[in-house]
Scaffold this motif. Structure first.
Motif, short mmCIF file in Angstrom:
data_model
loop_
_atom_site.label_atom_id
_atom_site.label_comp_id
_atom_site.label_asym_id
_atom_site.label_seq_id
_atom_site.Cartn_x
_atom_site.Cartn_y
_atom_site.Cartn_z
N ASN A 70 4.71 13.80 4.89
CA ASN A 70 6.12 14.13 5.15
C ASN A 70 6.22 15.15 6.27
O ASN A 70 7.27 15.71 6.52
N GLY A 71 5.11 15.41 6.93
CA GLY A 71 5.07 16.38 8.02
C GLY A 71 4.56 17.74 7.58
O GLY A 71 4.15 18.55 8.40
N ASN A 120 13.60 7.07 -3.72
CA ASN A 120 13.69 7.01 -2.25
C ASN A 120 12.33 7.14 -1.59
O ASN A 120 12.19 6.86 -0.40
N VAL A 121 11.34 7.61 -2.35
CA VAL A 121 9.98 7.78 -1.82
C VAL A 121 9.09 6.62 -2.23
O VAL A 121 8.36 6.06 -1.41
N TYR A 122 9.14 6.26 -3.52
CA TYR A 122 8.22 5.26 -4.06
C TYR A 122 8.95 3.95 -4.31
O TYR A 122 9.83 3.87 -5.15
N TRP A 130 4.51 1.52 0.57
CA TRP A 130 5.31 1.72 -0.64
C TRP A 130 5.65 3.18 -0.88
O TRP A 130 6.53 3.48 -1.66
N ILE A 131 4.95 4.08 -0.17
CA ILE A 131 5.26 5.51 -0.28
C ILE A 131 5.83 5.98 1.06
O ILE A 131 5.20 5.84 2.10
N LYS A 132 7.04 6.53 1.01
CA LYS A 132 7.69 7.10 2.19
C LYS A 132 7.89 8.59 1.93
O LYS A 132 8.97 9.01 1.53
N ALA A 133 6.82 9.34 2.13
CA ALA A 133 6.82 10.77 1.80
C ALA A 133 7.89 11.54 2.57
O ALA A 133 8.38 12.57 2.10
N GLU A 134 8.27 11.04 3.73
CA GLU A 134 9.28 11.74 4.54
C GLU A 134 10.66 11.74 3.89
O GLU A 134 11.55 12.48 4.33
#
Length: 72
Positions: free
Chosen positions: A9-10, A33-35, A42-46
């Motif tokens: 996520n930075g 919204n992440v998983y 499938w994971i959008k940590a941002e």
């Protein structure tokens, strides 16, 4: 060989070890919204703050999810 995938996520990296995953679904329920298992990746940590990610990862019953800071 065990597969490990990382998503950032930075600020931190979410580390996922698929072989450990029990598919309890807690990650999806806590941070939809992440998983999202239907998407790639499938994971959008941002899509979450570092604190939100750490809180959710602490509740992963299998240990399939962990996190690390950059350069560690």
């Amino acid at each position: 060989m065990d597969i490990t995938k990382e998503y950032s996520n930075g600020e931190i990296f979410v580390v996922w070890k698929p072989k450990l995953c029990e598919h309890a679904g807690i990650c999806v329920k806590m941070l939809p919204n992440v998983y999202n298992p239907k998407e790639k990746p499938w994971i959008k940590a941002e899509n979450a703050t570092t604190d939100e990610l750490k809180n959710q990862i602490a509740k992963c019953p299998s240990g399939a999810l962990s996190y690390r800071h950059p350069n560690t």
